[in-house]
Enzyme design. Structure first.
Site, PDB file in Angstrom:
ATOM      1  CG  LEU A 106      -1.944  -1.135   1.320  1.00 23.40           C
ATOM      2  CD1 LEU A 106      -2.771  -1.013   2.597  1.00 23.40           C
ATOM      3  CD2 LEU A 106      -2.856  -1.173   0.103  1.00 23.40           C
ATOM      4  N   GLY A 143       7.749   3.906   3.182  1.00 25.97           N
ATOM      5  CA  GLY A 143       8.337   4.990   3.944  1.00 25.97           C
ATOM      6  C   GLY A 143       9.835   4.817   4.074  1.00 25.97           C
ATOM      7  N   GLY A 150       9.774   1.796   6.929  1.00 27.75           N
ATOM      8  CA  GLY A 150       8.771   0.731   6.855  1.00 27.75           C
ATOM      9  C   GLY A 150       8.009   0.695   5.546  1.00 27.75           C
ATOM     10  CG  ASP A 191       6.901  13.890   8.485  1.00 26.57           C
ATOM     11  OD1 ASP A 191       7.096  14.829   7.673  1.00 26.57           O
ATOM     12  OD2 ASP A 191       7.052  12.696   8.187  1.00 26.57           O
TER      13      ASP A 191
END
Length: 301
Positions: free
Chosen positions: A142, A145, A148, A260
């Site tokens: 999906l 990052g 991860g 962030d």
């Protein structure tokens, strides 16, 4: 009667003369000159005679070598080329030759592999967890990052859909990286229950990674929605801004700074125009104390 031989020129040597005359009369002049065939035959005969009369030492066989030859070492030094600079003009002195050194092959860059703290410690979560694959099935990718990767996740017992963020332990190279993962999970539990913050379902750990199971937001990122629509009306933009500011106010009231905030870190629950907006990715978030100033710069909002 006497022993008298009849023939011409009989005298003191009469007998020899008569025999010689008879022989010379029987062989002509052509028979006295040897032919080419006879000459070749005589030369071959003389060669054969010379070969048989040669010393026996030349005909003896050479001794057979029974030991292996000595190894030959090839020098790795490359001979230097010398290029002389000549001139076509008469009377001009020729410059001295300069040795041209061969170009050395470039050595490959040395990559220093850093030891992974995440793989060396006993546990990142500091507790024993259930086995993820016994409870969930992972599907398509999906998102991606820095540390991860998020996968589609299906609970085996109920068939409910979730999202699973997998953080590879090999990417946790420092103790600070390990502490960031622990703090991210702690902050998600700390902020649980807010309607506009992603809900955590559970955290799991195995030999290769840490897995965070959370609710699934199938509507996509706010960034993609802005690109797709082109623009928002003033009313719609104000509603989105109100949700984002409300999330910031809730985090600060609980002593958390997200650090962030960007359109990529806000997801819609569904594809509908009025879908609920959720805040995700607390990997850079920290706890803070009211009145304490943070001096760390992240170039993020």
């Amino acid at each position: 009667m006497g022993n008298t031989c009849v023939g011409p020129n009989v005298g003191n040597n009469g007998f020899l003369q008569s025999v010689s005359a008879a022989v010379w009369r029987q062989r002509g002049t052509e028979e006295l000159v040897p032919t080419q065939k006879e000459a070749d035959g005589s030369s071959k005969a003389s060669a054969a005679a010379a070969a048989t009369s040669a010393p026996k030492e030349s005909q003896t066989a050479l001794p057979v070598q029974s030991t292996p030859p000595e190894p030959v070492t090839i020098s790795e030094e490359v001979p230097k080329r010398v290029e002389a600079i000549s001139s076509d003009k008469p009377g001009e002195k020729v410059q001295e030759a300069k040795p041209v050194e061969p170009t050395k092959p470039k050595k490959p860059p040395n990559f220093k592999r850093m030891a992974s703290v995440g793989l060396n410690i006993d546990s990142v979560l500091q507790r024993k967890t259930e086995i993820l694959k016994e409870k969930y099935s992972l599907g398509r990718k999906l998102g991606q990052g820095q540390f991860g990767t998020t996968f589609y996740c299906l609970e085996k017992g109920t068939g409910k859909e979730f999202a699973c963020k997998t953080i590879a332990k090999r990417k946790l190279t420092t103790a600070e990286d390990v502490e960031d993962v622990r703090r991210e999970i702690q902050i998600m539990h700390h902020l649980a229950g807010h309607p506009n913050i992603i809900s955590i379902v559970g955290a799991f750990e195995d030999a290769v990674g840490v897995h965070v199971v959370m609710e699934l937001c199938a509507g996509g990122e706010l960034f993609d929605r802005i690109i797709q629509r082109g623009h928002y009306s003033e009313k719609q933009a104000a509603e989105l801004a109100r949700v984002i500011v409300g999330v910031v106010e809730a985090c600060h009231s609980l002593g958390v700074m997200h650090r962030d905030l960007k359109p990529e870190n806000f997801l819609f629950v569904s594809q509908g125009d009025n879908a609920l907006l959720k805040t995700i990715d607390f990997g850079l978030s920290i706890f803070f104390r009211p009145g304490k100033r943070s001096r760390e710069s992240l170039n993020r909002f």
